[in-house]
Design a protein around this motif. Structure first.
Motif, PDB file in Angstrom:
ATOM      1  N   TYR A  58       0.827  -1.206   0.000  1.00  0.00           N
ATOM      2  CA  TYR A  58       0.000   0.000   0.000  1.00  0.00           C
ATOM      3  C   TYR A  58       0.868   1.265   0.000  1.00  0.00           C
ATOM      4  CZ  TYR A  58      -4.340  -2.590   0.936  1.00  0.00           C
ATOM      5  OH  TYR A  58      -5.426  -3.413   0.841  1.00  0.00           O
ATOM      6  N   GLU A  59       1.976   1.209   0.753  1.00  0.00           N
ATOM      7  CA  GLU A  59       2.864   2.369   0.823  1.00  0.00           C
ATOM      8  C   GLU A  59       3.476   2.668  -0.543  1.00  0.00           C
ATOM      9  OE1 GLU A  59       6.865   3.910   3.188  1.00  0.00           O
ATOM     10  OE2 GLU A  59       6.026   1.933   3.607  1.00  0.00           O
ATOM     11  N   VAL A  60       3.940   1.626  -1.229  1.00  0.00           N
ATOM     12  CA  VAL A  60       4.530   1.794  -2.556  1.00  0.00           C
ATOM     13  C   VAL A  60       3.505   2.365  -3.528  1.00  0.00           C
ATOM     14  CG1 VAL A  60       5.464   0.545  -4.548  1.00  0.00           C
ATOM     15  CG2 VAL A  60       6.288   0.026  -2.255  1.00  0.00           C
ATOM     16  N   GLU A  61       2.263   1.919  -3.392  1.00  0.00           N
ATOM     17  CA  GLU A  61       1.197   2.372  -4.297  1.00  0.00           C
ATOM     18  C   GLU A  61       0.659   3.751  -3.935  1.00  0.00           C
ATOM     19  OE1 GLU A  61      -0.660  -1.962  -5.646  1.00  0.00           O
ATOM     20  OE2 GLU A  61      -1.673  -0.774  -4.104  1.00  0.00           O
ATOM     21  N   GLY A  62       1.095   4.298  -2.795  1.00  0.00           N
ATOM     22  CA  GLY A  62       0.621   5.622  -2.395  1.00  0.00           C
ATOM     23  C   GLY A  62      -0.612   5.612  -1.518  1.00  0.00           C
ATOM     24  N   GLY A  63      -1.083   4.436  -1.146  1.00  0.00           N
ATOM     25  CA  GLY A  63      -2.246   4.351  -0.257  1.00  0.00           C
ATOM     26  C   GLY A  63      -1.806   4.482   1.191  1.00  0.00           C
ATOM     27  N   MET A  64      -1.460   5.709   1.588  1.00  0.00           N
ATOM     28  CA  MET A  64      -0.810   5.918   2.885  1.00  0.00           C
ATOM     29  C   MET A  64      -1.720   5.567   4.070  1.00  0.00           C
ATOM     30  SD  MET A  64       1.640   9.250   2.357  1.00  0.00           S
ATOM     31  CE  MET A  64       0.435  10.327   1.578  1.00  0.00           C
ATOM     32  N   ARG A  65      -2.997   5.890   3.967  1.00  0.00           N
ATOM     33  CA  ARG A  65      -3.899   5.591   5.094  1.00  0.00           C
ATOM     34  C   ARG A  65      -4.090   4.080   5.267  1.00  0.00           C
ATOM     35  NH1 ARG A  65      -5.501  10.541   3.253  1.00  0.00           N
ATOM     36  NH2 ARG A  65      -5.919  12.102   4.859  1.00  0.00           N
ATOM     37  N   LYS A  66      -4.218   3.371   4.142  1.00  0.00           N
ATOM     38  CA  LYS A  66      -4.328   1.909   4.223  1.00  0.00           C
ATOM     39  C   LYS A  66      -3.029   1.313   4.762  1.00  0.00           C
ATOM     40  CE  LYS A  66      -7.740   1.098   0.547  1.00  0.00           C
ATOM     41  NZ  LYS A  66      -7.976   0.431  -0.752  1.00  0.00           N
ATOM     42  N   ALA A  67      -1.905   1.892   4.341  1.00  0.00           N
ATOM     43  CA  ALA A  67      -0.605   1.410   4.822  1.00  0.00           C
ATOM     44  C   ALA A  67      -0.499   1.603   6.331  1.00  0.00           C
ATOM     45  CB  ALA A  67       0.521   2.150   4.112  1.00  0.00           C
ATOM     46  N   ILE A  68      -0.945   2.752   6.820  1.00  0.00           N
ATOM     47  CA  ILE A  68      -0.905   3.023   8.264  1.00  0.00           C
ATOM     48  C   ILE A  68      -1.729   1.989   9.015  1.00  0.00           C
ATOM     49  CG2 ILE A  68      -1.679   4.632  10.060  1.00  0.00           C
ATOM     50  CD1 ILE A  68      -0.890   6.907   8.156  1.00  0.00           C
ATOM     51  N   ASP A  69      -2.922   1.697   8.506  1.00  0.00           N
ATOM     52  CA  ASP A  69      -3.797   0.712   9.167  1.00  0.00           C
ATOM     53  C   ASP A  69      -3.104  -0.643   9.277  1.00  0.00           C
ATOM     54  OD1 ASP A  69      -5.782   2.593   9.425  1.00  0.00           O
ATOM     55  OD2 ASP A  69      -6.870   1.975   7.618  1.00  0.00           O
ATOM     56  N   GLU A  70      -2.436  -1.065   8.202  1.00  0.00           N
ATOM     57  CA  GLU A  70      -1.777  -2.366   8.213  1.00  0.00           C
ATOM     58  C   GLU A  70      -0.536  -2.370   9.107  1.00  0.00           C
ATOM     59  OE1 GLU A  70      -2.995  -5.104   7.052  1.00  0.00           O
ATOM     60  OE2 GLU A  70      -4.728  -4.096   6.165  1.00  0.00           O
ATOM     61  N   TYR A  71       0.207  -1.278   9.093  1.00  0.00           N
ATOM     62  CA  TYR A  71       1.380  -1.188   9.983  1.00  0.00           C
ATOM     63  C   TYR A  71       0.938  -1.236  11.450  1.00  0.00           C
ATOM     64  CZ  TYR A  71       4.902  -0.090   6.416  1.00  0.00           C
ATOM     65  OH  TYR A  71       5.786  -0.153   5.357  1.00  0.00           O
ATOM     66  N   VAL A  72      -0.170  -0.575  11.755  1.00  0.00           N
ATOM     67  CA  VAL A  72      -0.696  -0.592  13.128  1.00  0.00           C
ATOM     68  C   VAL A  72      -1.090  -2.006  13.526  1.00  0.00           C
ATOM     69  CG1 VAL A  72      -2.606   0.166  14.601  1.00  0.00           C
ATOM     70  CG2 VAL A  72      -1.421   1.819  13.150  1.00  0.00           C
ATOM     71  N   GLN A  73      -1.712  -2.740  12.591  1.00  0.00           N
ATOM     72  CA  GLN A  73      -2.071  -4.142  12.858  1.00  0.00           C
ATOM     73  C   GLN A  73      -0.809  -4.961  13.152  1.00  0.00           C
ATOM     74  OE1 GLN A  73      -5.056  -5.506  13.067  1.00  0.00           O
ATOM     75  NE2 GLN A  73      -6.481  -4.690  11.541  1.00  0.00           N
ATOM     76  N   ALA A  74       0.250  -4.711  12.369  1.00  0.00           N
ATOM     77  CA  ALA A  74       1.511  -5.440  12.576  1.00  0.00           C
ATOM     78  C   ALA A  74       2.095  -5.124  13.949  1.00  0.00           C
ATOM     79  CB  ALA A  74       2.505  -5.076  11.468  1.00  0.00           C
ATOM     80  N   ILE A  75       2.010  -3.852  14.350  1.00  0.00           N
ATOM     81  CA  ILE A  75       2.532  -3.444  15.660  1.00  0.00           C
ATOM     82  C   ILE A  75       1.746  -4.108  16.784  1.00  0.00           C
ATOM     83  CG2 ILE A  75       2.829  -1.486  17.233  1.00  0.00           C
ATOM     84  CD1 ILE A  75       3.286   0.224  14.676  1.00  0.00           C
ATOM     85  N   ASP A  76       0.414  -4.204  16.618  1.00  0.00           N
ATOM     86  CA  ASP A  76      -0.423  -4.841  17.644  1.00  0.00           C
ATOM     87  C   ASP A  76      -0.022  -6.300  17.853  1.00  0.00           C
ATOM     88  OD1 ASP A  76      -1.845  -2.550  18.109  1.00  0.00           O
ATOM     89  OD2 ASP A  76      -3.492  -3.063  16.746  1.00  0.00           O
ATOM     90  N   ILE A  77       0.427  -6.941  16.776  1.00  0.00           N
ATOM     91  CA  ILE A  77       0.826  -8.345  16.871  1.00  0.00           C
ATOM     92  C   ILE A  77       2.252  -8.466  17.403  1.00  0.00           C
ATOM     93  CG2 ILE A  77       1.224 -10.460  15.535  1.00  0.00           C
ATOM     94  CD1 ILE A  77      -0.912  -9.327  13.526  1.00  0.00           C
ATOM     95  N   ASN A  78       3.128  -7.603  16.934  1.00  0.00           N
ATOM     96  CA  ASN A  78       4.544  -7.637  17.331  1.00  0.00           C
ATOM     97  C   ASN A  78       4.928  -6.280  17.917  1.00  0.00           C
ATOM     98  OD1 ASN A  78       7.282  -7.923  17.655  1.00  0.00           O
ATOM     99  ND2 ASN A  78       7.750  -8.216  15.490  1.00  0.00           N
ATOM    100  N   LYS A  79       4.886  -6.178  19.231  1.00  0.00           N
ATOM    101  CA  LYS A  79       5.130  -4.903  19.915  1.00  0.00           C
ATOM    102  C   LYS A  79       6.554  -4.384  19.707  1.00  0.00           C
ATOM    103  CE  LYS A  79       1.023  -5.082  21.778  1.00  0.00           C
ATOM    104  NZ  LYS A  79      -0.049  -4.204  21.280  1.00  0.00           N
ATOM    105  N   LYS A  80       7.466  -5.254  19.298  1.00  0.00           N
ATOM    106  CA  LYS A  80       8.859  -4.837  19.107  1.00  0.00           C
ATOM    107  C   LYS A  80       9.183  -4.529  17.648  1.00  0.00           C
ATOM    108  CE  LYS A  80      10.774  -7.107  23.186  1.00  0.00           C
ATOM    109  NZ  LYS A  80      11.803  -8.031  23.713  1.00  0.00           N
TER     110      LYS A  80
END
Length: 409
Positions: free
Chosen positions: A130-152
């Protein structure tokens, strides 16, 4: 031989049934590929039984790998909670990405995170696409999901902050970066981005504090020392800025920006010899050469050497007339020699060269140039008072550490 084939057939069939029911239980079509592989191994054994002939050691090994070892490995990994089957979606997505088919890659990853919401790799890869494609808000949502799973996952923390800043949400980005630095204070990219945000907001003291904290973990970092020098410059704390720029120039001898800044600070304190030395070094940079020759021309005039001043002024004009000529016309110091300077007639038509300096570098450069101009009218007693007042400021432990290193140099 017959006993071995019978044992193999029983074990292989039992594992095939196990895999089949696993597919039904999880409703995951990825297991179909595993079933096909097992079926190939069973078929090889069936051919061996029908023909009553040896099929060769290679095919026997393939038979056992396909029908016994792979399903057993999957069974063991499932018991340990390692989602091998889920990784097939990831592998497929990576293959599609290599082929340049982002759409198919996203389909695989979306199917994966929909069925397995706790799949960290799926969310991370989807965010990157999503980040490469310019979908920054969707990218943020997915990065947040990744952080929720892996706090480090500190890289995803940083990515969220970077994307928020790109969306002009600098306050949220700064908060995210502060949280990241609380968790991992030696994460330099977070320090740099947070410092840039604070400098943009003209929060120079806060930016200096951020860089000071970062120096505790990497005192020999060129970037941290240089950026701290910029922060001190904007605070008009030129003594501490000088210490930082000197350290930066020591670490990276090709840091012409540091040398130009040191030259301007030397001008502020009326140290013409040191200023001349650093300006002569700074002319090695295409971006700073015109300004350096212009400043050298002024130094020559202050010393009464008009011929050298004219020479330096003409060199500066040849390099970048659109920048230098307005400065010469504006500064009364050039009045005695302006008639002998080669000023182009079509200066208005000349295209101004694009500035390659970062925004923070440009504002620090302008601050130093402005202060050096103002200091020309100060007496040496005033300069001495200015320097002593700067030195007398109460310093943090990090500043004292820097000064100690400077004395050792």
């Amino acid at each position: 031989m017959i006993i071995e084939q019978m044992i193999f057939a029983i074990c292989a069939f039992a594992l095939f049934v196990y895999t089949f029911f696993k597919m039904i239980q999880k409703n995951d079509t990825n297991y179909i590929g595993i079933l096909i592989i097992q079926a190939i191994g069973i078929a090889l054994n069936f051919i061996q039984v029908l023909t009553k002939k040896e099929i060769g050691i290679f095919l026997i090994i393939i038979k056992y790998i396909f029908s016994i070892m792979i399903p057993v490995a999957i069974m063991i990994l499932d018991k340990k909670g390692i989602p091998l089957i889920q990784m097939l979606n990831v592998v497929k997505a990576k293959i599609y990405l290599k082929m340049g088919n982002n759409k198919k890659a996203k389909e695989q990853l979306i199917a994966l995170v929909t069925k397995y919401p706790e799949n960290y790799i799926g969310h991370k890869m989807l965010a990157q696409i999503y980040e490469v494609e310019g979908g920054m808000r969707k990218a943020i949502d997915e990065y947040v999901q990744a952080i929720d799973i892996n706090k480090k996952d500190y890289d995803s923390y940083y990515k969220v902050a970077e994307l928020l800043n790109n969306l002009d949400k600098s306050n949220e980005a700064a908060e995210m970066l502060s949280n990241l630095l609380n968790k991992k204070p030696d994460y330099y990219k977070a320090t740099e981005l947070l410092g840039d945000i604070l400098i943009t907001k003209q929060m120079y003291k806060e930016a200096a504090n951020i860089y000071q904290d970062a120096l505790k973990y990497n005192p020999l970092s060129f970037e941290i020392n240089y950026n701290l020098g910029i922060a001190y410059t904007m605070l008009n704390d030129f003594q501490n800025a000088k210490i930082c720029y000197e350290k930066a120039a020591e670490i990276n001898s090709l840091s012409y920006n540091s040398k130009y800044s040191l030259a301007e600070i030397a001008l502020i304190y009326k140290d013409l010899e040191e200023a001349e030395k650093y300006f002569m070094e700074a002319i090695g940079d295409d971006e700073l050469s015109a300004d350096s020759y212009y400043e050298l021309s002024k130094i020559a005039l202050i010393r009464g050497d008009k011929e050298k001043s004219i020479q330096f002024a003409n060199i500066a004009i040849d390099i970048n007339a659109s920048i230098v000529v307005p400065k010469i016309k504006k500064d009364p110091i050039f009045i005695p020699i302006i008639a002998k300077i080669s000023i182009p007639f079509n200066i208005e038509e000349m295209e101004e060269k694009h500035c390659k300096l970062l925004e923070k570098e440009q504002i620090a450069k302008e601050r130093l140039e402005d202060m050096s101009e103002k200091s020309r009218n100060l007496s040496y007693d005033d300069i001495k008072f200015l320097k002593n007042n700067s030195i007398g400021k109460r310093k943090s432990g990090t500043e004292q550490y820097q000064e100690k290193n400077q004395r050792e140099i």
